[in-house]
Write a protein that holds these residues in place. Structure first.
Motif, short mmCIF file in Angstrom:
data_model
loop_
_atom_site.label_atom_id
_atom_site.label_comp_id
_atom_site.label_asym_id
_atom_site.label_seq_id
_atom_site.Cartn_x
_atom_site.Cartn_y
_atom_site.Cartn_z
N GLN A 44 -0.44 5.83 10.68
CA GLN A 44 -0.72 4.45 11.08
C GLN A 44 -2.23 4.24 11.06
O GLN A 44 -2.98 4.93 11.73
CB GLN A 44 -0.16 4.18 12.47
N HIS A 45 -2.64 3.30 10.25
CA HIS A 45 -4.06 3.00 10.09
C HIS A 45 -4.28 1.63 10.71
O HIS A 45 -3.32 0.90 10.97
CB HIS A 45 -4.38 2.99 8.59
N LYS A 46 -5.53 1.29 10.90
CA LYS A 46 -5.73 -0.01 11.53
C LYS A 46 -5.32 -1.17 10.63
O LYS A 46 -4.93 -2.24 11.10
CB LYS A 46 -7.20 -0.18 11.97
N ASP A 47 -5.32 -0.92 9.29
CA ASP A 47 -4.87 -1.97 8.37
C ASP A 47 -3.37 -1.92 8.11
O ASP A 47 -2.85 -2.66 7.30
CB ASP A 47 -5.61 -1.84 7.03
N GLY A 48 -2.70 -1.00 8.75
CA GLY A 48 -1.28 -0.85 8.49
C GLY A 48 -0.98 0.58 8.07
O GLY A 48 -1.88 1.42 8.06
N PRO A 49 0.27 0.86 7.75
CA PRO A 49 0.62 2.24 7.40
C PRO A 49 0.03 2.65 6.05
O PRO A 49 -0.09 1.85 5.13
CB PRO A 49 2.15 2.18 7.34
N LEU A 50 -0.37 3.91 5.96
CA LEU A 50 -0.93 4.44 4.72
C LEU A 50 -0.23 5.74 4.38
O LEU A 50 0.06 6.54 5.27
CB LEU A 50 -2.42 4.72 4.88
N ALA A 51 0.01 5.96 3.09
CA ALA A 51 0.57 7.25 2.67
C ALA A 51 -0.50 8.31 2.86
O ALA A 51 -1.68 8.08 2.56
CB ALA A 51 0.99 7.18 1.22
N GLY B 84 0.78 -1.22 0.00
CA GLY B 84 0.00 0.00 0.00
C GLY B 84 0.82 1.27 0.00
O GLY B 84 0.30 2.34 -0.27
N LEU B 85 2.10 1.16 0.31
CA LEU B 85 2.95 2.36 0.27
C LEU B 85 3.71 2.40 -1.05
O LEU B 85 3.96 1.36 -1.65
CB LEU B 85 3.92 2.33 1.44
N PRO B 86 4.07 3.60 -1.50
CA PRO B 86 4.85 3.68 -2.74
C PRO B 86 6.20 3.02 -2.55
O PRO B 86 6.80 3.13 -1.47
CB PRO B 86 5.00 5.18 -2.97
N GLU C 111 7.63 9.07 9.21
CA GLU C 111 8.44 9.00 8.00
C GLU C 111 8.34 7.61 7.39
O GLU C 111 8.68 6.62 8.01
CB GLU C 111 9.90 9.32 8.33
N GLY C 112 7.85 7.56 6.17
CA GLY C 112 7.67 6.28 5.48
C GLY C 112 8.86 6.01 4.56
O GLY C 112 9.95 6.53 4.77
N PRO C 113 8.64 5.19 3.55
CA PRO C 113 9.73 4.88 2.62
C PRO C 113 10.10 6.09 1.77
O PRO C 113 9.29 6.99 1.55
CB PRO C 113 9.14 3.76 1.76
#
Lengths: 536, 652
Positions: B242-249, B115-117, B265-267
């Motif tokens: 941080q979302h309940k399904d995991g990290p989201l951009a 789900g993340l780029p 900070e994400g990827p």
């Protein structure tokens, strides 16, 4: 449940399965030494060496990932970590290092062809195969003793190779110089190892590092610092880092070109891999690295070494007219670049998941460096002839017109050494920059990593000056000497072609190799199982 | 191939790859039968021109349509949305739509959660309003360069044309790249062909030094740019919640349901459109943190609140300081390539020593890489720093450059160097236009890149006429050529007037737009007027030196140096095409620039919106609401927006 002694015995007995290709290589080398006495012919020796290498490749291929599975099977159902017990550890870097060593082996056999005669072919190739076996072992040794053994398996054949041609004073000087300094560095290394053993009571690398980092949680042992500085100095000789680089220009200039190509790659290769192992950068102890930036100055020492090495190499290379000396200084500069990855890896906190761990960037750059430098030496070997020796840069004048293909290959290597895009040199530098920029900006290193990246960028620009000078001489100048029409050995040209294909392919599509370097260097943490260590 | 977008994607790949194929073919032909190399090169370049032309023609409609006349919400995007992206998987499995992103990766970093780029360097190329006409210009100018090198290049023509095609690949690649590293790769690759073209085929005795100087100078600058790019990438990772399904951009509003959003900070990402969004989101986020802490500190004064405020301010300041450093690092490479004043010292030797075909490429295309880099990379990725320091620092340098280069041009006796300095002078104006950061200035600068490429390129091409016949460009040896070569004199006159900025010819429109942008500023008042005066004086000065040159060469008493070969004649057919077609295009663009402006505008507006946000963050008033221009009602207008439509409601 198996007892600790059972596991240890099983690991000891099973170790031989993890070094089969190396055993084959050394066995072939022995056969070659015998053959040299019985039937001294160049073709036979090369054929036998190639058979040995192919057999080793076939074995490596057939083993595949089975090694790792077998390795873990030894400790299945027990609470022990095999990294703390085994002398030979086929996980992590091991497989990639073995493939690289074998691949370089093929290239070096090709390069050897024009330099060997019937009377010394067997010795030459036998020594070469032992070197390959040693450098392949480096990736998987997990014990101080076997590490030293593997290092010497590379060093001792090198002395023989340097002595073999025995043509002139220059070559003898190179051989003696390398011999004395190499012996010295081995001595220093052993001295450092003895301190490490005395401090921890074990020669197993994993256990040793676990004990050290557990101890360093509370206080730093000065003895450990002395020991690791000794070890870094000894490896600094092999990677020709400043201030241990003095032998390099003379040895490169005086030694036979084929052997110099080996010296330019193999000692650096094993030096960096051994450094990574001894500093615990790939298989990290759970308590953190034994020599962290927050507690010791070791990363800072490496930082200074990196900057001084790359700047020194580049600036002195600017002044060189002798081609091989120039490549020696360029090799020193590239060692400085590669140290960046090591410095960065030393500063990573234990629980981080960076995009690049530093070690993989260094590994990628090592491969790129090997391709371009060995390729450049292969071409010098190809152009060199009795009536038209290639010594200075000016000897290359006008090669662009007289030898279009080989000059084009040289241009590929030089542009890769500069770090032009679409070559492996660029991808490697880029990864090193990224790893340096990505390192945490925290005390005590703070912005030092970023400064390192900027210094490396400036250095890359300085480096471009002398590489571009060679390109300019080859293409923009008229030939000074008439082209000799002597028949040339094609094998070095073939080797250079292979290197050039690799340089461009890894540059255009870096994933070809970057994926494997990243998989080979996961940040594995080993539990510091103090109970296990204590009972040993 | 049932999807029209797929056709565009394939064509874009072909436009990028064909020059490389051409290079190989021409080099091979050059080895076998050198006599044929020229014809083969010309044929291939014409095929490439046709392909590029049809690509631009097919893409233009889509590009104009994106401006948002049909869908009001689209006009609020603050990041590039290239079309014709190869490797674009569309929405879901539906190939009809497009997500303006690619899936072709070149170098993958650490694995990224679903789900993340992805954190990877991608082969991300596409078309948008900023690059589409420059790609066209590249293909056109390559044909012109081949035509004017017809007689000038006698040694190894096959290799010469092969390098020319390789250079074309690099330039087109840099124009169409949307991945920061891919852009850098192509940008840097242009150095290798340039080195050989200048060093091997150059005219003068100092050609080797000129080639090395050009290479090293540009390399130094662009290595710093690389460090800047890496810095931008790493300081602006994908913002993640941080979302309940995991990290989201997360790129949306910073307050959701009354609750402030906490970003992590994400990827990292290398895609320029994504980086633009990341840069904006992080800048907004840090500013919002400061605001919130200020509010809570004033509402409930306590030591903790004060400490939180100090912390937030520190983070915000540090973020901005880093961006300013990165801005200057990024500018280095482009400032050398353009060149901007103190970094121009490579230029006289490189322009002077290069063969005339290469000089044309240097002036018409390679200098555009510099300004295009500012437009594509620097301003979008460091908008806050560009707003704060762009005009005061680089605008000032550009203005000094305009006047300085104009005076230098006046002092030259070699026509080639005169045109070279005049080119620098005009490029200074482009820099000014770019850093106005408003609609007029940016669209003017983007249009001027095309116009300047056309007019200066043609001017250099015309010099090939004299070189082929007399082997010299010393102004003092020429005089009264109008009677001798009426056709040549006419074209030279027209192109010089275009370069000066005569109304009705192409440069006038873009120069006026840029000056309007400078005078317009709410944020650029004092400084803007001063710079606008410098810009205007540059135009006047350019008329001065150009007319002096024309007077000397065309009108003073007849004299000419000793010709090479037989008695020189006026334009032959090859030259008539090589000079006539671009000159005609100068006229055409001067009379009817609206189609070009319409394709450019949606994307310059993206940058303007992006910079407006930076302006608000810096504490200034937002610029007035956007005026949407409908091109259908605007058939003959040059620059004036005709009907002002009230701004469309912005979707929440």
């Amino acid at each position: 449940m198996k007892s600790l002694a059972d596991v240890q015995n099983a690991l000891l007995a099973g170790a031989v399965h993890f070094v089969l290709p190396e055993v084959v290589l050394v066995g072939t080398a022995c056969l070659l030494f015998v053959l040299a006495v019985v039937y001294p012919r160049r073709t036979a020796a090369v054929g036998l060496a190639l058979i040995g290498l192919t057999w080793a490749v076939a074995l490596t291929y057939s083993v595949g990932s089975g090694e790792t599975t077998a390795f873990w099977a030894f400790v299945e159902g027990t609470p022990y970590s095999p990294h703390l017990l085994a002398a030979i550890d086929p996980t992590g870097l091991a497989a990639l290092i073995r493939w690289l060593a074998l691949a370089s082996g093929f290239i070096f056999v090709l390069l050897a062809w024009p330099e060997i005669q019937d009377h010394n072919a067997g010795e030459y190739l036998g020594c070469l195969l032992v070197m390959i076996a040693g450098s392949s072992l480096i990736g998987r040794v997990n014990d101080l003793v076997s590490l030293f053994l593997a290092l010497e398996m590379v060093s001792i054949p090198t002395y023989v190779l340097l002595y073999l041609p025995l043509r002139g004073r220059g070559e003898q000087e190179a051989a003696v110089k390398y011999f004395l300094l190499s012996i010295l560095s081995s001595g220093v290394l052993l001295f450092g190892f003895s301190y490490l053993y005395g401090l921890t009571g074990t020669t197993n690398l994993g256990a040793l590092l676990a004990v050290l980092s557990a101890a360093h949680q509370h206080a730093i042992t000065p003895m450990a610092l002395i020991a690791i500085l000794m070890v870094i100095a000894a490896f600094g000789f092999r990677i020709s880092a400043v201030p241990f680089q003095f032998y390099a220009p003379d040895v490169y200039q005086g030694g036979p070109t084929g052997v110099v190509a080996q010296i330019a790659f193999i000692p650096k290769f094993i030096g960096f891999v051994a450094l990574v192992r001894v500093l615990g950068l790939v298989i990290r102890p759970q308590d953190g690295l034994p020599f962290e930036a927050s507690t010791t100055l070791i990363p800072l020492v490496l930082w200074v070494m990196a900057i001084v090495t790359m700047t020194f190499g580049n600036v002195l290379a600017l002044l060189q007219d002798d081609l091989k000396r120039l490549l020696a200084y360029s090799g020193i500069a590239h060692s400085g670049y590669m140290l960046i990855g090591i410095v960065v890896a030393c500063g990573l906190p234990g629980n981080s998941t960076p995009a690049l761990s530093g070690v993989d960037a260094t590994l990628f750059y090592l491969i790129a460096y090997g391709l371009m430098t060995v390729g450049a030496f292969a071409l010098i070997l190809y152009w060199n002839s009795q009536e038209r020796p290639i010594r200075t840069i000016d000897n290359l004048g006008g090669l662009g017109e007289s030898h279009p293909l080989s000059a084009a290959l040289m241009t590929v290597f030089l542009f890769s050494l500069i770090g032009m895009p679409m070559t492996a040199g660029f991808a490697g530098k880029f990864m090193l920059f990224v790893s340096a920029f990505e390192a945490p900006v925290e005390p005590p290193m703070q912005n030092l990593y970023r400064i390192l990246a900027v210094v490396a960028a400036v250095n890359a620009a300085i480096g471009a000056v002398y590489y571009l000078r060679i390109v300019g001489v080859m293409y923009l100048r008229d030939p000074l000497h008439p082209v000799s029409s002597a028949r040339r050995a094609v094998l070095p040209l073939f080797a250079a072609c292979l290197c050039a294909i690799g340089t461009v392919a890894f540059g255009v599509y870096p994933r070809l190799i970057a994926d494997s370097t990243q998989q080979a260097t996961p940040l594995v943490e080993v539990p510091g199982n103090a109970a296990v260590v204590a009972r040993m | 191939m049932d999807n029209p977008l797929d056709t565009l994607r394939m064509m874009l790949l072909a436009v990028l790859a064909l020059p490389l194929v051409c290079a190989v073919v021409t080099a091979a032909v050059g080895c076998c039968c050198p006599g044929l190399a020229r014809r083969v090169a010309l044929l291939l370049a014409l095929i490439q021109l046709g392909l590029t032309g049809s690509l631009v023609f097919l893409a233009a409609d889509t590009l104009v349509a994106r401006a948002g006349w049909t869908l009001g919400t689209e006009a609020t995007t603050t990041y590039f949305e290239p079309i014709a992206v190869p490797g674009d998987q569309g929405f879901g499995n539906n190939h009809l739509g497009q997500v303006h992103e690619t899936t072709w990766s070149l170098l993958t970093f650490a694995p990224v959660p679903q789900g993340l780029p992805p954190a990877e360097v991608q082969f991300y190329v596409g078309l948008d309003g900023l690059n589409v006409w420059l790609v066209m210009l590249t293909s056109l100018m390559t044909v012109v360069a081949i035509l004017i090198s017809w007689e000038a290049i006698q040694t190894r023509p096959g290799a010469f044309y092969a390098w020319l095609f390789a250079l074309q690949t690099g330039i087109i690649g840099a124009f169409v790249a949307f991945d920061a590293i891919l852009f850098y790769v192509f940008f840097e690759l242009t150095l290798i062909p340039s080195f050989f073209l200048i060093g091997y085929w150059g005219g003068g005795p100092a050609r080797r030094d000129a080639a090395k100087k050009f290479f090293l100078y540009t390399l130094c600058g662009s290595l710093l740019t690389l460090v800047g790019i890496v810095g931008v990438v790493l300081t602006n990772p994908t913002p993640v919640v941080q979302h309940k399904d995991g990290p989201l951009a997360h790129y949306g509003p910073l307050v959701v349901a009354g609750q402030p959003v906490t970003l992590e900070e994400g990827p990292i990402t290398f895609s320029i459109p994504r980086l633009m969004r990341n840069v904006q989101t992080w800048a907004d986020y840090h500013a919002a943190q400061v605001q919130r802490s200020t509010e809570s500190a004033t509402r409930t004064p306590s030591a903790e609140a004060q400490q939180a405020l100090t912390q937030a301010e520190l983070t915000n300041d540090r973020h901005r300081a880093v961006q300013v450093c990165l801005f200057f690092l990024l500018m280095m490479g482009f400032a050398v390539k353009t060149p901007i004043l103190p970094l121009h010292t490579w230029l006289p030797s490189a322009y002077g020593e290069a063969p005339i075909g290469m000089t044309l490429i240097l002036a018409a295309l390679l200098s555009k890489l510099g300004t295009f880099g500012i437009l594509r990379v620097v301003i979008p990725l460091t908008p806050d720093a560009a707003f704060l320091y762009g005009l005061p620092v680089f605008g000032f340098l550009g203005a000094v450059g305009i006047v300085y280069a104009a005076l230098c041009a006046f002092a030259q006796r070699d026509i080639k160097l005169l045109v070279a300095y005049s080119s620098v002078s005009h490029l200074g104006l482009i820099i000014l236009g770019l850093f106005t950061l408003n609609r007029e200035g940016l669209s003017g600068a983007t249009l001027h890149m095309l116009n300047h490429g056309l007019s200066t390129g043609t001017l250099f091409a015309l010099l090939a006429f004299l070189i082929d016949r007399y082997r010299t460009l010393d102004m003092r040896q020429y005089g009264g050529l109008i009677g001798r070569f009426p056709g040549f004199a006419f074209l030279l006159f027209v192109v010089c007037l275009a370069s000066v900025g005569l109304p009705g010819l192409n440069n006038f429109i873009s120069e006026m737009l840029m000056l309007a942008g400078l005078f317009e500023g709410q944020h650029t008042q004092t400084i803007g007027y001063g710079l606008a005066v410098a810009g205007t004086s540059g135009i006047i000065l350019s008329a001065w030196y150009t007319m002096t040159m024309l007077k000397c060469v065309l009108f003073s008493p007849h004299q000419e140096p000793a010709p090479v070969g037989e008695t020189p004649r006026d334009l032959n057919r090859r030259e008539a095409v090589a000079f006539g077609v671009p000159a005609a295009l100068c006229l055409l663009l001067g009379l009817y620039p609206q189609p070009v402006l319409d394709t450019i505008r949606p994307d310059t507006n993206v940058i303007v919106r992006c910079c407006d946000q930076a302006r608000v963050r810096a504490g200034y008033e937002p610029s007035p609401a956007e005026v949407l221009v409908q091109p259908e009602t605007d058939a003959d207008a040059l620059t004036v927006p005709p009907t002002a439509v009230p701004p469309l409601p912005v979707a929440p």
